[in-house]
Design a protein around this motif. Structure first.
Motif, PDB file in Angstrom:
ATOM      1  N   VAL A 119      -2.192   2.762  -3.680  1.00  0.00           N
ATOM      2  CA  VAL A 119      -0.983   3.550  -3.384  1.00  0.00           C
ATOM      3  C   VAL A 119       0.095   2.736  -2.685  1.00  0.00           C
ATOM      4  O   VAL A 119       1.152   3.264  -2.360  1.00  0.00           O
ATOM      5  N   VAL A 120      -0.130   1.443  -2.456  1.00  0.00           N
ATOM      6  CA  VAL A 120       0.862   0.631  -1.754  1.00  0.00           C
ATOM      7  C   VAL A 120       1.938   0.170  -2.726  1.00  0.00           C
ATOM      8  O   VAL A 120       1.796   0.281  -3.950  1.00  0.00           O
ATOM      9  N   ASP A 121       3.036  -0.354  -2.173  1.00  0.00           N
ATOM     10  CA  ASP A 121       4.068  -0.943  -3.017  1.00  0.00           C
ATOM     11  C   ASP A 121       3.482  -2.118  -3.790  1.00  0.00           C
ATOM     12  O   ASP A 121       2.747  -2.946  -3.241  1.00  0.00           O
ATOM     13  N   ARG A 122       3.826  -2.179  -5.052  1.00  0.00           N
ATOM     14  CA  ARG A 122       3.278  -3.209  -5.927  1.00  0.00           C
ATOM     15  C   ARG A 122       3.866  -4.575  -5.571  1.00  0.00           C
ATOM     16  O   ARG A 122       5.086  -4.723  -5.485  1.00  0.00           O
ATOM     17  N   LEU A 145       1.241 -11.093  -2.326  1.00  0.00           N
ATOM     18  CA  LEU A 145      -0.057 -10.756  -1.741  1.00  0.00           C
ATOM     19  C   LEU A 145      -0.968 -11.963  -1.878  1.00  0.00           C
ATOM     20  O   LEU A 145      -1.099 -12.535  -2.961  1.00  0.00           O
ATOM     21  N   VAL A 146      -1.598 -12.360  -0.788  1.00  0.00           N
ATOM     22  CA  VAL A 146      -2.553 -13.470  -0.795  1.00  0.00           C
ATOM     23  C   VAL A 146      -3.961 -12.894  -0.691  1.00  0.00           C
ATOM     24  O   VAL A 146      -4.230 -12.038   0.154  1.00  0.00           O
ATOM     25  N   VAL A 147      -4.846 -13.376  -1.546  1.00  0.00           N
ATOM     26  CA  VAL A 147      -6.229 -12.888  -1.578  1.00  0.00           C
ATOM     27  C   VAL A 147      -7.176 -14.041  -1.288  1.00  0.00           C
ATOM     28  O   VAL A 147      -7.136 -15.073  -1.963  1.00  0.00           O
ATOM     29  N   PRO A 194      -8.645   5.782   3.916  1.00  0.00           N
ATOM     30  CA  PRO A 194      -8.998   5.338   2.567  1.00  0.00           C
ATOM     31  C   PRO A 194      -7.868   4.642   1.816  1.00  0.00           C
ATOM     32  O   PRO A 194      -8.028   4.319   0.637  1.00  0.00           O
ATOM     33  N   ALA A 195      -6.724   4.429   2.483  1.00  0.00           N
ATOM     34  CA  ALA A 195      -5.610   3.737   1.835  1.00  0.00           C
ATOM     35  C   ALA A 195      -4.839   2.925   2.865  1.00  0.00           C
ATOM     36  O   ALA A 195      -4.759   3.301   4.036  1.00  0.00           O
ATOM     37  N   PHE A 196      -4.281   1.795   2.432  1.00  0.00           N
ATOM     38  CA  PHE A 196      -3.396   1.019   3.298  1.00  0.00           C
ATOM     39  C   PHE A 196      -2.054   1.740   3.415  1.00  0.00           C
ATOM     40  O   PHE A 196      -1.573   2.334   2.458  1.00  0.00           O
ATOM     41  N   ASP A 197      -1.440   1.656   4.596  1.00  0.00           N
ATOM     42  CA  ASP A 197      -0.123   2.267   4.782  1.00  0.00           C
ATOM     43  C   ASP A 197       0.965   1.507   4.040  1.00  0.00           C
ATOM     44  O   ASP A 197       1.964   2.091   3.617  1.00  0.00           O
ATOM     45  N   SER A 198       0.791   0.213   3.907  1.00  0.00           N
ATOM     46  CA  SER A 198       1.760  -0.622   3.211  1.00  0.00           C
ATOM     47  C   SER A 198       1.041  -1.829   2.635  1.00  0.00           C
ATOM     48  O   SER A 198      -0.138  -2.064   2.929  1.00  0.00           O
ATOM     49  N   LEU A 199       1.734  -2.594   1.834  1.00  0.00           N
ATOM     50  CA  LEU A 199       1.134  -3.768   1.215  1.00  0.00           C
ATOM     51  C   LEU A 199       0.753  -4.780   2.292  1.00  0.00           C
ATOM     52  O   LEU A 199       1.601  -5.218   3.072  1.00  0.00           O
ATOM     53  N   PRO A 200      -0.524  -5.179   2.374  1.00  0.00           N
ATOM     54  CA  PRO A 200      -0.928  -6.171   3.381  1.00  0.00           C
ATOM     55  C   PRO A 200      -0.353  -7.558   3.055  1.00  0.00           C
ATOM     56  O   PRO A 200       0.032  -7.832   1.922  1.00  0.00           O
ATOM     57  N   LYS A 201      -0.330  -8.410   4.076  1.00  0.00           N
ATOM     58  CA  LYS A 201       0.018  -9.806   3.831  1.00  0.00           C
ATOM     59  C   LYS A 201      -1.096 -10.495   3.039  1.00  0.00           C
ATOM     60  O   LYS A 201      -0.842 -11.269   2.122  1.00  0.00           O
TER      61      LYS A 201
END
Length: 453
Positions: free
Chosen positions: A215-218, A345-347, A183-190
């Protein structure tokens, strides 16, 4: 009070040889009769003109080269000059004809756009307002009153809308991720892919992405790539402003904006007005604000938004060769990210298939038999195309869509492939896939939630 009907002006040259602006036609019911509604395809004018469905035969003739008598003579079918004059007057009054009224409205719209550092809320505000109204109506019903008689002031909407919107986000996240193994990413995705369909139909896939992001790094900035639904840009269209939602303001990332202006020139922002009523970026911004929160200075993460054209049409080049092409944009963004400090972060704000009679298909979608076969064919096509994207085969995706002529009308191939190329992703993980259909089976729109790696 009844509004006076607009009057035809025989001295107005633009009414004598009317030139219709891009319009969107849709069926409607008026006084228990089926009529045709005409709305501004560019969304510059908010006015709608209702007319006979038979008008579809004369609209293509309003190209600025024909006089009214010539149009009447070519159409026939009982069309008379007085009938045509009345329609022309209505279209002009609604700024759906090229002419002084449209030019004045356009100038006013662009002046307002350039006067503010941030785009005002549109789709997000409308949804938050609806939540307040729904709450008031529910309270009225519980009290034994008629919900339809409830009056909600603008002050109440502004005061209560943000809280109800955040509450809805939390409820959707809880529902979407209650059975998720991760339910959460381990780290900030690309990069991530989330829908841009309205929240009521797309909340599950919004929540699958943004619920995992809390919960990832901002990140230090977010680049949102959207779809240009209504604008005039023939290539990538950048926005030099920040975005406002009921939750607050996300300022423009000046580092990204200035770097891209230096690398690509002013033509990236030449059609910046396309962003004024575009929803595909704004709908992501509210989730960005909610999921990533504010920093110690009380500021949301800065955002840069760009609308990406369809690479299926002209191999990634702009449609007319004058706008910003895909390759140049991707390279400029990659160089920009590398030159800036911190995390980006790219969306990809993307919707997939758009099918059903509302989009021009003959087959309805509700029920069994041929309808079910049609739905399954759409889902199968989605799975095949998503699998190409999941494997990082963005070139194959574009080639396949081009060869098949995009049969189910994916609207975001451009920003999907741009996002994958910008971050250099070798593929991705599909977190969820879904589709929303109305009860009558007139339209179906599919979406996905993905993380790119």
């Amino acid at each position: 009070m009844t509004q006076a009907q607009p009057v035809f002006d025989p001295n107005a040259s633009h009414q004598q040889k009317p030139k219709l602006r891009p319009v969107r036609a849709f069926p409607a019911q008026f006084n228990q009769q089926m009529v045709m509604g005409l709305a501004d395809a560019r969304q510059i004018s908010e006015r709608v003109v209702f007319t006979s469905p038979a008008a579809q035969h004369l609209l293509p003739l309003m190209d600025g080269t024909r006089g009214l008598d010539e149009i009447v003579g070519q159409v026939g079918r009982g069309l008379t000059r007085p009938i045509l004059e009345q329609l022309v007057a209505q279209l002009d009054d609604a700024a759906l004809l090229f002419g002084p009224k449209y030019e004045a409205l356009l100038a006013k719209s662009r002046a307002e756009f350039d006067a503010s550092p941030n785009l005002p809320p549109g789709s997000t505000a409308a949804f938050a307002d609806a939540l307040v109204v729904a709450k008031r109506q529910a309270e009225a019903q519980q009290a034994g009153k008629k919900p339809e008689e409830v009056q909600v002031s603008e002050e109440e909407k502004v005061a209560e809308g943000p809280g109800l919107l955040a509450q809805a986000f939390e409820q959707w996240i809880a529902a979407a991720l209650k059975d998720a193994k991760a339910p959460a990413f381990d780290s900030l995705p690309k990069a991530v892919l989330a829908p841009h369909i309205d929240y009521a139909r797309g909340w599950v896939n919004y929540a699958h992405v943004w619920g995992r992001m809390r919960v990832v790094d901002r990140p230090d900035r977010v680049i949102v790539l959207g779809t240009n639904h209504f604008g005039e840009a023939t290539g990538v269209c950048g926005c030099d402003k920040g975005y406002q939602t009921p939750l607050g303001v996300s300022a423009v990332d000046v580092g990204v904006r200035d770097s891209l202006r230096k690398r690509l020139g002013d033509k990236l922002f030449a059609h910046r007005f396309d962003h004024e009523r575009e929803h595909s970026i704004e709908l992501q911004v509210a989730w960005i604000q909610h999921a990533l929160g504010k920093n110690d200075q009380g500021q949301f993460v800065p955002v840069f938004g760009a609308l990406v054209h369809d690479p299926v049409v002209n191999g990634g080049e702009s449609y007319d060769g004058q706008g910003v092409g895909m390759n140049d944009f991707v390279e400029a963004v990659r160089e920009t990210i590398a030159s800036l400090p911190g995390r980006t972060l790219v969306v990809s704000s993307a919707d997939l298939s758009h099918v059903g009679p509302a989009f021009g298909d003959q087959q309805t979608l509700a029920g069994e038999g041929p309808a079910e076969q049609f739905r399954n064919k759409v889902f199968q096509h989605d799975r095949e195309m998503l699998e190409l994207f999941r494997q990082g085969k963005h070139e194959d995706l574009v080639a396949s869509m081009s060869w098949q002529q995009n049969p189910t009308r994916w609207c975001s191939v451009g920003n999907m492939t741009a996002a994958m190329r910008i971050v250099g992703a070798s593929g991705g993980e599909i977190l969820n896939y879904g589709a929303a259909m109305d009860e009558q089976g007139m339209s179906l729109v599919s979406t996905a939630a993905m993380v790119l790696a």
